[in-house]
Scaffold this active site. Structure first.
Site, PDB file in Angstrom:
ATOM      1  N   ASP A   8      -0.100 -11.136   3.800  1.00  0.00           N
ATOM      2  CA  ASP A   8      -0.503 -11.001   2.416  1.00  0.00           C
ATOM      3  C   ASP A   8       0.529 -10.064   1.790  1.00  0.00           C
ATOM      4  O   ASP A   8       1.133  -9.256   2.492  1.00  0.00           O
ATOM      5  CB  ASP A   8      -1.909 -10.388   2.354  1.00  0.00           C
ATOM      6  CG  ASP A   8      -2.321 -10.033   0.948  1.00  0.00           C
ATOM      7  OD1 ASP A   8      -2.257 -10.912   0.067  1.00  0.00           O
ATOM      8  OD2 ASP A   8      -2.705  -8.871   0.724  1.00  0.00           O
ATOM      9  N   ASP A  10       0.295  -8.114  -1.728  1.00  0.00           N
ATOM     10  CA  ASP A  10      -0.258  -6.942  -2.407  1.00  0.00           C
ATOM     11  C   ASP A  10      -1.293  -6.230  -1.543  1.00  0.00           C
ATOM     12  O   ASP A  10      -2.272  -6.835  -1.116  1.00  0.00           O
ATOM     13  CB  ASP A  10      -0.886  -7.356  -3.741  1.00  0.00           C
ATOM     14  CG  ASP A  10       0.128  -8.018  -4.670  1.00  0.00           C
ATOM     15  OD1 ASP A  10       1.301  -7.605  -4.665  1.00  0.00           O
ATOM     16  OD2 ASP A  10      -0.255  -8.951  -5.402  1.00  0.00           O
TER      17      ASP A  10
END
EC number: 3.1.3.-
Length: 182
Positions: A8, A10
């Site tokens: 991922d 952020d």
């Protein structure tokens, strides 16, 4: 076949900032670069998979996102870290609002971005992982047949109790490398 860490963006690679889309606001998470270097030394390659509903909400454009992702990958190259590809879901999460796609399979917790990466890069599912700071990241990894790891950066601390018996948990990307080394 490739051993891949799906990441991922952020809250995992960079500090979580609401609808981040400008390089001047980008900041790497603590130990992210060090952790990626260690994971690379363990033979892993990297693919980024990121929900970007800010595009569907009209806060920024796909061009803004691609520019930011390119700047991130260029910066990581300076540290010897190559990102195979950055996949993203631009869709608004709610039906009928903004840029919403009814049959969206790419928005995590759906596994679409991961499955695309697995197929495109001939990923060894048995020896690959999904790492993220949200439940949707972990669920997408599980649905794609990967082992998932929660990092306690970004939103990770908020969901630790909910997922502690289901997934591996690490402080940050450097800790992930230490866990996978064992």
């Amino acid at each position: 076949m490739k051993k891949v860490i799906f990441l991922d963006r952020d809250g995992t690679i960079n500090v979580e900032k609401s609808y981040l889309h400008k390089w001047e606001d980008f900041e790497f998470e603590k130990n992210a670069i060090e952790g990626l270097k260690e994971l690379k030394n363990l033979g892993y390659e990297f693919i980024v998979v990121t929900n970007q509903s800010g595009i569907g909400r009209g806060y920024y454009t796909e061009e803004d996102l691609v520019t930011l992702n390119n700047q991130m990958t260029e910066k990581l190259k300076e540290f010897g870290i190559e990102i195979l590809e950055c996949f993203y879901c631009p869709h608004h999460p709610e039906k009928g609002i903004g840029k919403y796609k009814v049959d969206c399979n790419c928005r995590k917790p759906n596994p679409g971005m991961l499955l695309e990466g697995i197929n495109k890069y001939n990923v060894d599912i048995e020896n690959s992982f999904m790492i993220g700071d949200k439940k949707g990241d972990l669920e997408a990894g599980k649905k794609a047949g990967l082992k998932s790891v929660l990092v306690l950066t970004g939103y990770g601390k908020k969901i630790e109790e909910d997922v502690k018996n289901q997934y591996l948990i690490a402080k940050d990307l450097l800790d992930v490398a230490a866990i996978l080394k064992k």
